[in-house]
Design an enzyme around this catalytic site. Structure first.
Site, mmCIF file in Angstrom:
data_model
loop_
_atom_site.group_PDB
_atom_site.id
_atom_site.type_symbol
_atom_site.label_atom_id
_atom_site.label_comp_id
_atom_site.label_asym_id
_atom_site.label_seq_id
_atom_site.Cartn_x
_atom_site.Cartn_y
_atom_site.Cartn_z
ATOM 1 C CG ASP A 1 68.626 -16.568 -10.240
ATOM 2 O OD1 ASP A 1 67.560 -17.022 -10.656
ATOM 3 O OD2 ASP A 1 69.733 -17.019 -10.571
ATOM 4 C CE1 TYR B 1 74.206 -15.484 -9.763
ATOM 5 C CE2 TYR B 1 72.441 -14.761 -11.204
ATOM 6 C CZ TYR B 1 72.885 -15.497 -10.121
ATOM 7 O OH TYR B 1 71.980 -16.251 -9.407
#
Ligand code: NAD
Length: 351
Positions: free
Chosen positions: A242, A135
């Site tokens: 996530d 990310y």
């Protein structure tokens, strides 16, 4: 204690109002200051993380956040979108450790899509690294190749110290629970996670009482559905965490039940429900505020260091459920359907 209260967008203001009500009912020496973030920040000052909001968050001991985002901001330039405000505040506050408990209340066993015997008694803590991985890794972007075709690139990277500090959080939490850590990686194909596994093994030498196991992420996704009660603490990187933590949330029936904490090295933290801003139900007084109220319990436990009041809040939630109060997302035949505000009142009454 100073707490920054950032309601955000969608159902954010409704659910945060219930959490604030619970905090006020505890009569603690806490001051709360509200500020906009996400779409509300953009509306107020053209920035999803206004300078004044970031300053307030930095000066506070903890942040209580609702959620950010609304479809109406999807056309904005990427850096102006609500979600950017969230990523930036996590990074700015150095909140590298995300704790997401997946705990099934016995009263809600029938709200899960899995068979009650598979999920009843479930109590997992997922520890997700939050400020590294694909990310944030550079290089990233979409560029044109020589042949004119477009290529998208993201980079998965972790250094040793990043892995060690999140590993330590997981081992420390396991010491207070059932002393089992399952580290999730993809060490068979990704070098970044091969290093992850090596560092976890090195770290485990400092925690002889904790049993460390390893699992590839694809298997972990399967095992979470097949036999979730085998897990105590799971620790994993940003992208795997996530996905797995959302998967785990469904074991418990509704994402509206799941709190989260994001901590820095000194246990300063940001506390928020695991779900998003649910624009589809915003303003209707039907959202479930319990994830946000349970986030307050996590705040009391991890930042305020007040285990007694953390348990008081958790027990009040259990009591409200035992009395049959249910918001629409967890409602089943025979229970008492209430709105967001009334659920907040039921928890305060149970306190
Ligand atoms: P979401 O979590 O907002 O909603 C998914 C579904 O769950 C919806 O049907 C919603 O009604 C329901 N839901 C969520 N919270 C609920 C609650 N407390 N009570 C009852 N039902 C609830 O995810 P989404 O729809 O994918 O995203 C909506 C917006 O939220 C997007 O703009 C997204 O970017 C943003 N988002 C924000 C966060 C965050 O602030 N941490 C996290 C995820 C998504």
């Amino acid at each position: 204690m100073k707490i920054a209260v950032l309601p955000g967008d969608g159902i954010g203001p409704e659910i945060v109002a219930q959490a604030v009500k619970v905090l006020n009912a505890l009569n603690l020496d806490i001051s709360m200051t509200e500020a906009p973030i996400g779409g509300a920040g953009y509306e107020a000052s053209g920035d999803p993380l206004p300078d004044a909001t970031l300053k307030l968050a930095k000066e506070s001991d903890a942040v209580l956040l609702g959620a950010v985002g609304d479809w109406k901001y999807d056309k904005l330039e990427r850096h102006l979108r609500p979600e950017r405000g969230l990523l930036r505040i996590r990074k700015e506050l150095n909140l590298f450790a995300n704790l997401r408990p997946a705990l099934l209340y016995p009263e809600l066993a029938s709200a899960s899509t899995l068979k009650p015997e598979v999920v009843s008694g479930l109590d997992i803590m997922i520890v997700r690294e939050l400020t590294g991985d694909i990310y944030f890794g550079q290089p990233r972007g979409i560029s044109k190749l020589e042949n004119g075709e477009r290529e998208g690139v993201n980079t998965m990277r972790y250094n040793e110290s990043e892995i060690r500090r999140i590993g330590r959080v997981a081992f420390d939490i396991a010491m207070k629970r059932n002393k089992k850590v399952c580290s999730v990686d993809k060490a068979n194909v990704l070098e970044a996670t091969e290093l992850w596994r090596q560092v976890m093994i090195e770290l485990s030498a400092e925690y002889p009482d904790v049993e460390l196991s390893h699992m590839y992420v694809d298997n972990a996704a399967m095992q979470l559905i097949r036999a979730p009660k085998q897990f105590d603490v799971m620790v994993t990187g940003n992208i795997f965490g996530d996905i797995l933590s959302d998967e785990a949330s469904m074991l418990t029936g509704s994402i509206g039940m799941l709190p989260s904490a994001s901590l820095d090295e000194n246990n300063k933290g940001m506390y928020e429900p695991s779900h998003g801003s649910a624009p589809d139900i915003a303003g209707k007084d039907i959202a479930n505020p319990l994830a946000t109220i349970l986030s307050v319990a996590m705040m009391l436990r991890y930042t305020v260091n007040d285990e007694a009041n953390a348990q008081r809040v958790e027990n009040a939630v259990k009591n409200a459920l035992a009395q049959g109060y249910r918001t629409a997302d967890i409602w089943t035949e025979g229970s008492n359907k209430v709105g967001c505000n009334a659920m907040g009142d039921a928890v305060v009454a149970a306190l």
